[in-house]
Design a protein around this motif. Sequence first.
Motif, PDB file in Angstrom:
ATOM      1  N   ASN A 109      63.497  42.393  69.293  1.00  0.00           N
ATOM      2  CA  ASN A 109      64.546  43.024  70.226  1.00  0.00           C
ATOM      3  C   ASN A 109      65.247  41.994  70.824  1.00  0.00           C
ATOM      4  O   ASN A 109      65.605  41.946  72.108  1.00  0.00           O
ATOM      5  CB  ASN A 109      63.868  44.123  71.136  1.00  0.00           C
ATOM      6  CG  ASN A 109      63.081  45.207  70.396  1.00  0.00           C
ATOM      7  OD1 ASN A 109      63.660  45.812  69.703  1.00  0.00           O
ATOM      8  ND2 ASN A 109      62.036  45.438  71.086  1.00  0.00           N
ATOM      9  N   GLY A 110      65.412  40.851  70.258  1.00  0.00           N
ATOM     10  CA  GLY A 110      66.112  39.682  70.620  1.00  0.00           C
ATOM     11  C   GLY A 110      65.216  38.528  71.508  1.00  0.00           C
ATOM     12  O   GLY A 110      65.881  37.816  72.111  1.00  0.00           O
ATOM     13  N   CYS A 111      63.872  38.915  71.703  1.00  0.00           N
ATOM     14  CA  CYS A 111      62.913  37.854  72.412  1.00  0.00           C
ATOM     15  C   CYS A 111      62.105  36.950  71.597  1.00  0.00           C
ATOM     16  O   CYS A 111      62.058  37.546  70.388  1.00  0.00           O
ATOM     17  CB  CYS A 111      62.125  38.929  73.421  1.00  0.00           C
ATOM     18  SG  CYS A 111      62.859  39.847  74.862  1.00  0.00           S
ATOM     19  N   ARG A 167      75.277  36.790  74.627  1.00  0.00           N
ATOM     20  CA  ARG A 167      75.052  35.564  75.437  1.00  0.00           C
ATOM     21  C   ARG A 167      74.331  34.543  75.034  1.00  0.00           C
ATOM     22  O   ARG A 167      74.616  33.124  75.034  1.00  0.00           O
ATOM     23  CB  ARG A 167      74.644  35.877  76.953  1.00  0.00           C
ATOM     24  CG  ARG A 167      75.698  36.903  77.644  1.00  0.00           C
ATOM     25  CD  ARG A 167      75.192  36.705  79.272  1.00  0.00           C
ATOM     26  NE  ARG A 167      73.710  37.083  79.311  1.00  0.00           N
ATOM     27  CZ  ARG A 167      73.693  38.342  79.968  1.00  0.00           C
ATOM     28  NH1 ARG A 167      74.621  39.311  79.738  1.00  0.00           N
ATOM     29  NH2 ARG A 167      72.264  38.665  80.088  1.00  0.00           N
ATOM     30  N   ASP A 168      72.990  34.811  74.388  1.00  0.00           N
ATOM     31  CA  ASP A 168      72.338  33.826  73.842  1.00  0.00           C
ATOM     32  C   ASP A 168      72.670  33.357  72.501  1.00  0.00           C
ATOM     33  O   ASP A 168      71.748  32.652  71.910  1.00  0.00           O
ATOM     34  CB  ASP A 168      70.848  34.047  74.102  1.00  0.00           C
ATOM     35  CG  ASP A 168      70.513  35.456  73.458  1.00  0.00           C
ATOM     36  OD1 ASP A 168      71.426  36.217  72.701  1.00  0.00           O
ATOM     37  OD2 ASP A 168      69.254  35.988  73.491  1.00  0.00           O
ATOM     38  N   VAL A 169      73.486  33.931  71.849  1.00  0.00           N
ATOM     39  CA  VAL A 169      73.919  33.808  70.515  1.00  0.00           C
ATOM     40  C   VAL A 169      72.972  33.686  69.585  1.00  0.00           C
ATOM     41  O   VAL A 169      72.683  32.854  68.587  1.00  0.00           O
ATOM     42  CB  VAL A 169      74.889  32.275  70.426  1.00  0.00           C
ATOM     43  CG1 VAL A 169      75.544  32.277  69.145  1.00  0.00           C
ATOM     44  CG2 VAL A 169      75.648  32.106  71.660  1.00  0.00           C
ATOM     45  N   ASP A 170      72.111  34.670  69.592  1.00  0.00           N
ATOM     46  CA  ASP A 170      71.139  35.234  68.559  1.00  0.00           C
ATOM     47  C   ASP A 170      71.402  36.070  67.382  1.00  0.00           C
ATOM     48  O   ASP A 170      70.350  36.486  66.643  1.00  0.00           O
ATOM     49  CB  ASP A 170      69.661  35.316  69.221  1.00  0.00           C
ATOM     50  CG  ASP A 170      69.823  36.663  70.040  1.00  0.00           C
ATOM     51  OD1 ASP A 170      70.942  37.453  70.265  1.00  0.00           O
ATOM     52  OD2 ASP A 170      68.806  36.903  70.600  1.00  0.00           O
ATOM     53  N   VAL A 182      71.403  45.686  73.221  1.00  0.00           N
ATOM     54  CA  VAL A 182      70.199  45.856  72.614  1.00  0.00           C
ATOM     55  C   VAL A 182      69.157  44.734  72.900  1.00  0.00           C
ATOM     56  O   VAL A 182      68.102  44.841  72.255  1.00  0.00           O
ATOM     57  CB  VAL A 182      70.233  46.292  71.168  1.00  0.00           C
ATOM     58  CG1 VAL A 182      71.021  47.714  70.887  1.00  0.00           C
ATOM     59  CG2 VAL A 182      70.885  45.288  70.407  1.00  0.00           C
ATOM     60  N   ASP A 183      69.566  43.726  73.347  1.00  0.00           N
ATOM     61  CA  ASP A 183      68.920  42.366  73.545  1.00  0.00           C
ATOM     62  C   ASP A 183      67.925  42.640  74.749  1.00  0.00           C
ATOM     63  O   ASP A 183      68.311  42.374  75.867  1.00  0.00           O
ATOM     64  CB  ASP A 183      69.770  41.238  73.373  1.00  0.00           C
ATOM     65  CG  ASP A 183      68.971  39.833  73.229  1.00  0.00           C
ATOM     66  OD1 ASP A 183      67.719  39.895  73.225  1.00  0.00           O
ATOM     67  OD2 ASP A 183      69.517  38.873  72.540  1.00  0.00           O
ATOM     68  N   GLU A 184      66.612  42.633  74.499  1.00  0.00           N
ATOM     69  CA  GLU A 184      65.924  42.616  75.737  1.00  0.00           C
ATOM     70  C   GLU A 184      65.518  41.296  76.309  1.00  0.00           C
ATOM     71  O   GLU A 184      65.159  41.213  77.394  1.00  0.00           O
ATOM     72  CB  GLU A 184      64.348  43.258  75.407  1.00  0.00           C
ATOM     73  CG  GLU A 184      64.423  44.525  74.672  1.00  0.00           C
ATOM     74  CD  GLU A 184      62.902  45.011  74.461  1.00  0.00           C
ATOM     75  OE1 GLU A 184      62.177  44.392  74.525  1.00  0.00           O
ATOM     76  OE2 GLU A 184      63.004  46.255  73.972  1.00  0.00           O
ATOM     77  N   CYS A 185      66.137  40.106  75.698  1.00  0.00           N
ATOM     78  CA  CYS A 185      65.964  39.058  76.364  1.00  0.00           C
ATOM     79  C   CYS A 185      67.359  38.306  76.054  1.00  0.00           C
ATOM     80  O   CYS A 185      67.340  37.468  75.331  1.00  0.00           O
ATOM     81  CB  CYS A 185      65.003  38.175  75.858  1.00  0.00           C
ATOM     82  SG  CYS A 185      63.284  38.507  75.802  1.00  0.00           S
ATOM     83  N   PRO A 186      68.417  38.681  76.752  1.00  0.00           N
ATOM     84  CA  PRO A 186      69.817  38.395  76.268  1.00  0.00           C
ATOM     85  C   PRO A 186      70.148  37.031  76.616  1.00  0.00           C
ATOM     86  O   PRO A 186      71.111  36.341  75.965  1.00  0.00           O
ATOM     87  CB  PRO A 186      70.491  39.316  77.352  1.00  0.00           C
ATOM     88  CG  PRO A 186      69.821  39.681  78.546  1.00  0.00           C
ATOM     89  CD  PRO A 186      68.469  39.727  77.771  1.00  0.00           C
ATOM     90  N   ASN A 197      53.838  38.324  66.485  1.00  0.00           N
ATOM     91  CA  ASN A 197      54.458  39.137  65.624  1.00  0.00           C
ATOM     92  C   ASN A 197      53.680  39.400  64.238  1.00  0.00           C
ATOM     93  O   ASN A 197      53.907  40.554  63.443  1.00  0.00           O
ATOM     94  CB  ASN A 197      55.933  38.680  65.271  1.00  0.00           C
ATOM     95  CG  ASN A 197      55.888  37.377  64.615  1.00  0.00           C
ATOM     96  OD1 ASN A 197      55.101  36.478  64.867  1.00  0.00           O
ATOM     97  ND2 ASN A 197      56.551  37.151  63.341  1.00  0.00           N
ATOM     98  N   ILE A 198      52.944  38.293  63.837  1.00  0.00           N
ATOM     99  CA  ILE A 198      51.951  38.533  62.676  1.00  0.00           C
ATOM    100  C   ILE A 198      50.686  38.771  63.002  1.00  0.00           C
ATOM    101  O   ILE A 198      49.711  38.862  62.150  1.00  0.00           O
ATOM    102  CB  ILE A 198      52.095  37.565  61.727  1.00  0.00           C
ATOM    103  CG1 ILE A 198      51.752  36.178  62.244  1.00  0.00           C
ATOM    104  CG2 ILE A 198      53.669  37.237  61.275  1.00  0.00           C
ATOM    105  CD1 ILE A 198      52.053  34.932  61.311  1.00  0.00           C
TER     106      ILE A 198
END
Length: 697
Positions: A510-512, A488-491, A497-501, A525-526
């Motif tokens: 995980n897609g967020c 849906r979010d075209v990422d 498996v996308d936690e933030c679809p 992330n860093i």
Amino acid sequence: MKKITFLFLFVVSSICVESQSYIGFLTDNYSGVNSVISNPANITDSRFKTDINLIGVSAFGGNDYYGVNVMDAFKDDYDFDLDAKKSPSTDNNAALNFDIMGPAFMFNLNKKSSIAVFTRARSMVNINEINGETVDDLDNDTTDDFYVNEGDFNAFGQAWAELGVTYARVLFNEGEHFLKGGITLKYLQGGGSAYATGKNLTVDYEADFFVIGGEPQARITTTGQVTYGRFDEFDNDNYDYELPEKATGFGGDIGFVYEWRPNYADYTSTSADGPTYANKNKYKLKVGLSLTDFGQIKYKNGLEETFDISNSVREDEINDEEDLNSVLNNLYILTNSKIGYTATLPTALHLNADWSFTNKLYVNLNTDYSLISKGKENASRISNIVSLTPRFESKWFSFYVPLSMVENNGFQAGAGLRAGPLYIGSGSVITALAGDDSKGADVYAGIKIPIYQGSTKDKDGDGILDKLDGCPDDAGPIENNGCPWTDRDVDGIMDNVDECPDKKGPQENNGCPWGDRDGDTISDNIDACPDEAGAIENSGCPFKDTDNDGVIDKNDKCIDVPGTVANNGCPEVLEPEVTQEIQKTLNAYAKTILFDSGKSTIKLVSNGVLDEIVNILGKYPSAKFSIEGHTDSVGSDALNQKLSEERASAVMTYLIEKGVSSTRLSSTGFGETRPMATNATKAGQAQNRRVEINLVK
């Protein structure tokens, strides 16, 4: 008794058994329940739902004494004695083998195990160590007399029936490696057996030795020992055949098959109850190992008799006897007799390797090795064989061309085919028809009812059968009923498996989208400390000063002990001074270091002194020292200079190896330039040959 009688008996019985029945057919992946006789593991994970054999017959014939042109042998003018090629030796061997596969069936208990039940009737005759050279001498038309020097021989024949039950299952199935095993237990019913052994046997036939009633009569003089065994009444001409009583036993087979399946993923499909396999070949290489026919049959009513045949008799005396038993008992001396004996099955080891070029083209290498020695009494034995069999194989038709090297028979080429329920072939038909010196021939044929595994359809190739696929034309996972996932979010990350679809984000999160919880401008992330603000150079974590000495841990060489900035966070430590007394002690030790004459190698006796020097230097970790080498004036200047340098270097190397830092040491040589005594005397020279260790100020 005529010479032709001996010749006929030898030729008829000189039939060399080959290694296994149904040569070529058993390499076929579609041989079904028949394959259980070569390796019981074959029946599981097979091409069949079930397979029913109605009848199959295999017969083998060969000859290591006579070689014939099979086509010429059918001509009316063919003379067997004159036209056949003879190969006499002192060790001609003989045997005969018939194998009838009766009603048999196999079926799958589940995806990992199968069972088979089969019936089988077999007969084998083995005759070993016949002196073929003596038999060849019988064919002599210049005289009716002959002398046979047979020596030792043994002959054994038996027939039996088998009722076998086989169980096989998959033992290991992980990725490209697959292993299955199987075992067969067989109930054996003896159908009859007989055997004879000879020791030091000779026969002297003198055609016209006697004249009785005006007619010449032959004398037969024999020497040696003969043992004759058989089940009761086997050689009685009036015997009405029945299965021998108390002639039963048990036997078995065991085998394993390994398959290398580098493309195993291509052969899996999915059904309602989980993974299954498509009905096609799965392996690139298949290797089978099996042990067959271990077991015995006990003839409890059998009779074994041993005779001393050293005697001379007339030919008419032999002709007057009814059978062999009467000849032995009435004309020779019975030396031993017993009731009951045991007959051994033809135990053999089989190694089989099958290489798949495509789903329909294969080549098979098979080796059968007898575990029964040639001279073993009361035992059937196969001949050793190595076969290379290329074949074409499909569901309803297979064709194979076995090329074999057979013990006692040499090279043989054959052909066979399977067409639906019919199988027929021979392991030697090409050799028999094309060769002028054929010593072997075999043939087999049979009919069965094969019921193959059903084919599966998966148009989109997603591993889900079309009848269970919600999107049979579009590949998708089984969790989504065979349909592809959306994004849906075209990422680039599927919604499953996308936690933030509904928000774009990287796959690593995980897609967020990444955040910055501690607000230190470093994304989580860093950020090694995402909940504590810190410096970029410390991966987003604050610097620490564990000992609170003003030197942060990353610069503090003594993190847990307060120190000074000047000493990198460590407390200042005052080092003792190297006094004149210490300097004298060092050189006192150094002057006692001994070397091999004219060399730089240190004598072992000096190791203790050197270790004392190491201890002293260790007390002054910051002090630096120069190791100086000196020599006497004996020899050239250049040689003494080199020797002094090497000796100083050898001492420095020893000290470094014992733990003294190399940054604290240096070495030099002064040769003979700095004597401390006169070189005119031996004592002075000894003082001049020395090493000194001096503080560098």
